[in-house]
Design a protein around this motif. Structure first.
Motif, PDB file in Angstrom:
ATOM      1  N   ARG A  22      88.015  60.634 -97.118  1.00  0.00           N
ATOM      2  CA  ARG A  22      86.609  60.197 -97.180  1.00  0.00           C
ATOM      3  C   ARG A  22      86.274  59.356 -98.406  1.00  0.00           C
ATOM      4  O   ARG A  22      85.492  58.424 -98.339  1.00  0.00           O
ATOM      5  CB  ARG A  22      85.679  61.406 -97.157  1.00  0.00           C
ATOM      6  CG  ARG A  22      85.656  62.122 -95.830  1.00  0.00           C
ATOM      7  CD  ARG A  22      84.532  63.145 -95.798  1.00  0.00           C
ATOM      8  NE  ARG A  22      84.692  64.098 -94.703  1.00  0.00           N
ATOM      9  CZ  ARG A  22      84.455  63.819 -93.442  1.00  0.00           C
ATOM     10  NH1 ARG A  22      84.055  62.608 -93.106  1.00  0.00           N
ATOM     11  NH2 ARG A  22      84.613  64.712 -92.499  1.00  0.00           N
ATOM     12  N   ALA A  56      86.348  56.978 -89.120  1.00  0.00           N
ATOM     13  CA  ALA A  56      85.483  57.306 -90.261  1.00  0.00           C
ATOM     14  C   ALA A  56      85.281  58.804 -90.426  1.00  0.00           C
ATOM     15  O   ALA A  56      84.651  59.251 -91.378  1.00  0.00           O
ATOM     16  CB  ALA A  56      84.132  56.615 -90.103  1.00  0.00           C
ATOM     17  N   GLY A  57      85.791  59.592 -89.473  1.00  0.00           N
ATOM     18  CA  GLY A  57      85.629  61.040 -89.559  1.00  0.00           C
ATOM     19  C   GLY A  57      84.239  61.493 -89.165  1.00  0.00           C
ATOM     20  O   GLY A  57      83.764  62.534 -89.591  1.00  0.00           O
ATOM     21  N   ALA A  58      83.569  60.695 -88.328  1.00  0.00           N
ATOM     22  CA  ALA A  58      82.200  61.023 -87.921  1.00  0.00           C
ATOM     23  C   ALA A  58      82.129  61.306 -86.426  1.00  0.00           C
ATOM     24  O   ALA A  58      81.083  61.152 -85.808  1.00  0.00           O
ATOM     25  CB  ALA A  58      81.259  59.879 -88.289  1.00  0.00           C
ATOM     26  N   TYR A  70      82.066  53.219 -94.328  1.00  0.00           N
ATOM     27  CA  TYR A  70      81.755  52.907 -92.938  1.00  0.00           C
ATOM     28  C   TYR A  70      80.368  52.280 -92.874  1.00  0.00           C
ATOM     29  O   TYR A  70      79.405  52.811 -93.419  1.00  0.00           O
ATOM     30  CB  TYR A  70      81.820  54.191 -92.101  1.00  0.00           C
ATOM     31  CG  TYR A  70      81.256  54.054 -90.705  1.00  0.00           C
ATOM     32  CD1 TYR A  70      81.724  53.061 -89.842  1.00  0.00           C
ATOM     33  CD2 TYR A  70      80.259  54.918 -90.249  1.00  0.00           C
ATOM     34  CE1 TYR A  70      81.211  52.927 -88.564  1.00  0.00           C
ATOM     35  CE2 TYR A  70      79.742  54.793 -88.973  1.00  0.00           C
ATOM     36  CZ  TYR A  70      80.219  53.791 -88.136  1.00  0.00           C
ATOM     37  OH  TYR A  70      79.699  53.650 -86.880  1.00  0.00           O
ATOM     38  N   GLY A 111      74.893  55.656-100.828  1.00  0.00           N
ATOM     39  CA  GLY A 111      76.191  55.325-100.253  1.00  0.00           C
ATOM     40  C   GLY A 111      77.372  55.697-101.137  1.00  0.00           C
ATOM     41  O   GLY A 111      78.517  55.553-100.738  1.00  0.00           O
ATOM     42  N   PRO A 117      77.758  51.066 -90.004  1.00  0.00           N
ATOM     43  CA  PRO A 117      77.523  51.008 -88.557  1.00  0.00           C
ATOM     44  C   PRO A 117      76.800  49.726 -88.131  1.00  0.00           C
ATOM     45  O   PRO A 117      76.286  48.990 -88.969  1.00  0.00           O
ATOM     46  CB  PRO A 117      76.649  52.235 -88.286  1.00  0.00           C
ATOM     47  CG  PRO A 117      76.009  52.555 -89.588  1.00  0.00           C
ATOM     48  CD  PRO A 117      76.896  52.028 -90.674  1.00  0.00           C
ATOM     49  N   GLU A 176      83.951  55.078 -85.549  1.00  0.00           N
ATOM     50  CA  GLU A 176      83.372  56.365 -85.955  1.00  0.00           C
ATOM     51  C   GLU A 176      84.447  57.437 -86.063  1.00  0.00           C
ATOM     52  O   GLU A 176      84.406  58.284 -86.968  1.00  0.00           O
ATOM     53  CB  GLU A 176      82.321  56.814 -84.927  1.00  0.00           C
ATOM     54  CG  GLU A 176      81.026  56.021 -85.005  1.00  0.00           C
ATOM     55  CD  GLU A 176      80.033  56.430 -83.931  1.00  0.00           C
ATOM     56  OE1 GLU A 176      78.917  55.881 -83.936  1.00  0.00           O
ATOM     57  OE2 GLU A 176      80.362  57.291 -83.079  1.00  0.00           O
ATOM     58  N   ARG A 220      76.598  47.937 -99.574  1.00  0.00           N
ATOM     59  CA  ARG A 220      76.815  49.373 -99.771  1.00  0.00           C
ATOM     60  C   ARG A 220      78.270  49.739 -99.501  1.00  0.00           C
ATOM     61  O   ARG A 220      78.893  50.498-100.256  1.00  0.00           O
ATOM     62  CB  ARG A 220      75.911  50.184 -98.837  1.00  0.00           C
ATOM     63  CG  ARG A 220      76.308  51.644 -98.740  1.00  0.00           C
ATOM     64  CD  ARG A 220      75.428  52.456 -97.825  1.00  0.00           C
ATOM     65  NE  ARG A 220      75.545  52.144 -96.414  1.00  0.00           N
ATOM     66  CZ  ARG A 220      76.622  52.431 -95.664  1.00  0.00           C
ATOM     67  NH1 ARG A 220      77.666  53.040 -96.204  1.00  0.00           N
ATOM     68  NH2 ARG A 220      76.656  52.126 -94.394  1.00  0.00           N
ATOM     69  N   ARG A 248      81.401  51.103-102.626  1.00  0.00           N
ATOM     70  CA  ARG A 248      82.295  52.269-102.724  1.00  0.00           C
ATOM     71  C   ARG A 248      83.700  51.883-103.165  1.00  0.00           C
ATOM     72  O   ARG A 248      84.527  52.742-103.415  1.00  0.00           O
ATOM     73  CB  ARG A 248      82.392  52.981-101.364  1.00  0.00           C
ATOM     74  CG  ARG A 248      81.300  53.994-101.104  1.00  0.00           C
ATOM     75  CD  ARG A 248      81.427  54.589 -99.715  1.00  0.00           C
ATOM     76  NE  ARG A 248      82.285  55.771 -99.637  1.00  0.00           N
ATOM     77  CZ  ARG A 248      81.907  56.999 -99.994  1.00  0.00           C
ATOM     78  NH1 ARG A 248      80.713  57.190-100.458  1.00  0.00           N
ATOM     79  NH2 ARG A 248      82.731  58.016 -99.890  1.00  0.00           N
TER      80      ARG A 248
END
Lengths: 241, 331
Positions: free
Chosen positions: A70, A50-52, A75, A95, A77, A47, A135, A139
C-alpha cells in the motif's frame, strides 16, 4: 527496479457475475496502457491491484501482497468524487495516509500553487482531474494506477500529463498503469493490455497488436492511419462520414 | 492568506471564553447591574455579596457551562457527520439521535416524571445512543454507504417520531418544561448532567483525534481510502459512533438544539479549509460560541416573560446565515 504486478487465477465477482478473470499475467513495468470496451473490467482490474476490491486468486505487487504494498501504490479513480468543501491542499494531504512524509510537496508537477487554496467544487472537471493526478504523484509511488487520467483534459493538458508521467517514470523507475478509451494513446505506452469480457485478449508491445484483435474486442471496424512511424486507429464509420 | 487564516482560527478558539464571561454578566433578572457582576467575578471571595446574588451567579455559571458543552458537542459531532457521510448538509440529528433522545424524555413524561430530571437525562442518553445503534446496524449490513446510513437514519427517526406523537397525544398536558425541552434549552441544567456530557464529549473527541488521519481520507473516494489501507467502512461507522455519543450527550442535557450542529462545521470549513483536526477544533469552539451567544439572546428576549427554547433563536438567525453561506459556496 520496476514494480511488477503478477496476477494468478484472479477472479472478481460483482452483481452475481464474474467481472474479471485473469489466469496468468505479469505486468512488467514502464507505461502500461489498459484498453477494452465499456464493462470489460478495466476499472475492476485497477481497483483489484490497488487492494480495494475483494478477489480470489493470488496477486503480487512490487514483490509482495497488495496489502503490504500500500505504501508503494497510488490509485487515482476515474471519478474524483471528492468532498465539495475540500481544498486542493486537503486532497494532497489526505492522499498521504500511511506515509511518514507530509505534503504539500515543494514541487507541484501538474497544478498551479493557487489550486491548493481553492475548494474542489470551484475547479473545472479538468482541473479536478489534474489535482487528483497530483495527489497520486505526491505519494511518490512505485506503482501508479490511473483510471482514465486523460479524460476531461484538453489536448494540451493530455500531452502535458503524458510527458509528466514519462518524466516521473524516468526519474523514479516507477511502473504506471493507466486506462483509456482513446486508441490514440497506443504508441505512447510501453506495453498494452487489452481486456475483453473481463479477460486479457492481448498483452504485449503496442506494435505487436494488429487491427484484427482490436476490431474483435470492440466489435467495430477500424481505419488505420499512419503518422510518425506509428499506427493510429479510428472507427471506420467516423472516417467514412 | 495563511496568516489571516491562523488569526481567524485563534479568534474562533478564544470566542467561547469571551462569550462565557458575557454569559455570566447578562441575565433575565434586571436586579443586578452588569458592573457589580463583573466586580463579583473579579473578587469572588468578598463577603459583602448577598447570597441571592451568589445564587444567581451560580445558576448563570451552570447555564453557561451547559451551553458551552452542548454547543461544543454539536459542533464536533456535526463536523464528523459531514466528513463521514461526505455530505456538507449533514447534521448530528440525521441518524436518529435526537428523535431517540426525545422519545426517551417523552417516555419519562408519560410515566409520570419517574425518578426526577436526572433519570430523564439518562433515559434520553440511552435512547439517543440506542436509536443510532439501530441505524448503524441497518446501515452497516446494507453496505455501510453514506446514502444507506442516511436512509436508515430517516426511517428510524420517523418510527420514533410516530411513537413520540402517540405518547404526546395521550399526555394530559406536556407542560412548559416538556415544550422547552423538545426545542432545546439550557435553562434547567443539573451539575451532574453537565459533568456527564462533558466526559462523553472528552471521550468522543479523544477517539476522533485518534481516528482523524483515517477520517481525513474519507474526503477522497472510498476506493482511494481503501487503497491506502484506511478501511473507510469501519472508519465511517467508528467515527459516526463517537460523534453520535457526543450528540446524544448534548441532546440529553439540553434537548435537540437546532442549527448549531449544521452551521458550526460549515462555517469552520468555509473559513479554514478541511484539515480535519484543525477544523474539529474550530467547529467545537464555534459550536460552543453559537450556543452561549444564542442563550444570551434567549435570556434577553425572555427577560420577564419566562423561558423560550434555544432553537427559537438559532432558527431565526440560522435561516438567513445558511442561505448566505450556500450562496457563497456556490450552490
Amino acid at each position: 527496479m520496476a514494480c511488477t504486478v503478477e496476477l494468478e487465477g484472479v477472479e472478481v465477482w460483482g452483481g452475481g457475475r464474474r467481472i474479471l478473470w485473469v489466469e496468468n499475467l505479469v505486468l512488467t513495468g514502464g507505461l502500461t496502457l489498459v484498453i477494452g470496451p465499456n464493462g470489460s473490467g478495466k476499472t475492476t482490474l485497477l481497483e483489484t491491484i490497488a487492494g480495494a476490491r475483494k478477489h480470489s486468486g493470488r496477486i503480487r505487487v512490487c514483490g509482495t501482497t497488495p496489502g503490504k504494498a500500500r505504501r508503494m501504490i497510488a490509485y487515482v479513480p476515474a471519478q474524483p468524487s471528492i468532498d465539495p468543501l475540500a481544498r486542493g491542499e486537503d486532497v494532497l494531504r489526505a492522499g498521504m495516509y500511511g506515509l511518514k512524509e507530509s505534503p504539500p510537496p515543494g514541487r507541484l508537477r501538474l497544478i498551479p500553487r493557487e489550486f491548493l487554496d481553492r475548494r474542489i467544487s470551484t475547479l473545472s472537471s479538468g482541473e479536478q482531474r489534474l489535482t487528483c493526478l497530483e495527489r497520486g504523484l505526491a505519494r511518490r509511488p512505485h506503482l501508479l494506477l490511473l483510471d482514465e487520467p486523460l479524460s476531461f483534459l484538453d489536448i494540451r493538458n493530455q500531452s502535458r500529463v503524458v510527458s509528466i508521467l514519462r518524466e516521473y517514470m524516468a526519474e523514479t523507475g516507477a511502473h504506471i498503469i493507466f486506462t483509456a478509451h482513446e486508441l490514440l494513446y497506443l504508441p505512447v505506452a510501453d506495453s498494452v493490455l487489452l481486456l475483453s469480457n473481463g479477460m486479457p485478449a492481448y498483452y504485449g508491445p503496442p506494435g505487436g497488436m494488429g487491427r484484427k484483435i482490436l476490431e474483435e474486442a470492440y466489435g467495430v471496424e477500424l481505419a488505420e492511419i499512419e503518422a510518425g512511424g506509428h499506427k493510429f486507429y479510428l472507427p471506420r464509420t467516423l472516417v467514412d462520414l | 492568506m495563511r496568516a489571516a487564516r491562523t488569526l481567524l482560527l485563534i479568534s474562533i478558539l478564544f470566542s467561547p471564553v469571551l462569550l462565557s464571561l458575557l454569559g455570566l454578566i447578562v441575565g433575565t433578572t434586571g436586579l443586578i447591574p452588569p458592573g457589580s457582576m463583573v466586580r463579583l467575578i473579579l473578587h469572588p471571595g468578598s463577603s459583602s455579596i448577598p447570597p441571592v446574588v451568589r445564587g444567581i451567579l451560580r445558576y448563570r455559571l451552570l447555564r453557561t457551562l451547559a451551553a458551552v458543552v452542548v454547543g461544543a458537542s454539536l459542533g464536533a459531532s456535526g463536523l464528523t457527520y459531514q466528513y463521514a457521510l461526505r455530505n456538507p448538509l449533514a447534521d448530528p440529528y440525521l441518524l436518529g439521535v435526537s428523535t431517540g433522545s426525545a422519545f426517551g424524555v417523552v417516555l419519562w413524561l408519560y410515566t409520570g416524571h419517574h425518578g426526577g430530571p436526572f433519570e430523564a437525562y439518562m433515559l434520553s442518553l440511552a435512547f439517543g445512543i440506542l436509536s443510532f445503534a439501530v441505524v448503524a446496524g441497518i446501515g452497516y449490513y446494507t453496505g455501510g454507504s453514506p446514502a444507506g446510513l442516511i436512509v436508515a437514519g430517516v426511517s428510524v427517526s420517523y418510527t420514533f417520531l410516530g411513537l413520540i406523537v402517540i405518547l404526546l397525544a395521550r399526555l394530559p398536558g406536556t407542560g412548559r418544561v416538556g415544550f422547552n425541552w423538545l426545542f432545546g434549552t439550557v435553562a434547567y441544567p443539573l451539575p451532574r448532567e453537565i459533568l456527564y456530557t462533558t466526559l462523553i464529549l472528552a471521550a468522543s473527541m479523544l477517539g476522533l483525534i485518534v481516528l482523524s488521519p483515517r477520517l481525513y481520507t474519507l474526503i477522497l473516494s472510498d476506493k482511494v481510502s481503501e487503497s491506502m489501507g484506511a478501511e473507510p467502512r469501519k472508519t465511517r461507522i467508528a467515527s459516526l459512533t463517537l460523534a453520535s455519543m457526543a450528540a446524544a450527550g448534548a441532546v440529553a442535557l439540553s434537548g435537540p438544539v437546532g442549527f448549531i450542529g449544521l452551521a458550526a462545521p460549515w462555517i469552520s470549513r468555509l473559513a479554514l479549509g478541511s484539515n480535519y483536526t484543525r477544523v474539529l477544533a474550530a467547529s467545537t469552539a464555534l459550536g460552543a460560541s453559537l450556543a452561549v451567544g444564542s442563550d444570551i439572546l434567549v435570556r434577553l428576549i425572555a427577560a420577564g416573560s419566562g423561558e423560550i427554547p434555544l432553537t427559537a433563536v438559532t432558527a431565526l438567525y440560522g435561516g438567513p446565515i445558511l442561505y448566505y453561506l450556500s450562496r457563497r459556496t456556490g450552490w
